[in-house]
Write a protein that holds these residues in place. Sequence first.
Motif, PDB file in Angstrom:
ATOM      1  N   PHE A 133     105.136  32.420  19.632  1.00 40.92           N
ATOM      2  CA  PHE A 133     105.187  33.833  19.286  1.00 40.92           C
ATOM      3  C   PHE A 133     106.587  34.102  18.760  1.00 40.92           C
ATOM      4  O   PHE A 133     107.562  33.951  19.494  1.00 40.92           O
ATOM      5  CB  PHE A 133     104.932  34.714  20.518  1.00 40.92           C
TER       6      PHE A 133
ATOM      7  N   LYS B 128     106.807  39.721  15.676  1.00 45.30           N
ATOM      8  CA  LYS B 128     106.577  40.954  16.426  1.00 45.30           C
ATOM      9  C   LYS B 128     107.930  41.603  16.688  1.00 45.30           C
ATOM     10  O   LYS B 128     108.826  40.963  17.235  1.00 45.30           O
ATOM     11  CB  LYS B 128     105.866  40.635  17.739  1.00 45.30           C
TER      12      LYS B 128
ATOM     13  N   SER C  36      99.440  40.699  22.650  1.00 48.12           N
ATOM     14  CA  SER C  36      99.355  39.444  21.890  1.00 48.12           C
ATOM     15  C   SER C  36      99.365  38.241  22.814  1.00 48.12           C
ATOM     16  O   SER C  36      98.600  37.291  22.625  1.00 48.12           O
ATOM     17  CB  SER C  36     100.521  39.328  20.907  1.00 48.12           C
TER      18      SER C  36
END
Length: 170
Positions: free
Chosen positions: A108, A135, A151
């Motif tokens: 991520f 993000k 997420s």
Amino acid sequence: LIGRPNVGKSTLFNRLTHSRKALVDDQPGVTRDRIYGKCIQGDFRFLVVDTGGLTLNGTAIQIAVQEQVERVLDEADALVFLTDGRAGTVPEEFDIAERLRQSGQHVFLVVNKVEGQEPDVVSAEFNELGLGSPKAISAKTGFGINELLRSLRAELPTVVDKLDRSDRAR
């Protein structure tokens, strides 16, 4: 949580774990060992690991930090690669991104420190790292944390999933 020094890994760790377990300081290199904590958001629970900041210099301390990070790469179900939206992408992050791609883990990409800026504009530059859509968050203020948690929840295996996978491997 993986990234360069002073990108906010310890601040994010403390926010996710609702603790002050990780030291937060403006001086780089305060975190050297792995720090473990639980993130509990309703029925969603996972273990968070704060790591020291990765740099390209080869000091004895940095080599020890690198060894700690390598252990996390082996243990983790997913990696949060934290970057600094105020600093933009830096050469070291391309090297870190390449290492994370080689790990085979789900990564991520998170752009921290977006407070007072347009999050989409700030995070767009980080697409260059080739780790998917970044993000935007502010670990300090909490901006974007709920979206990040959603997420993570969507991608992290549940304990049952992990048990099923290990049973099938036998």
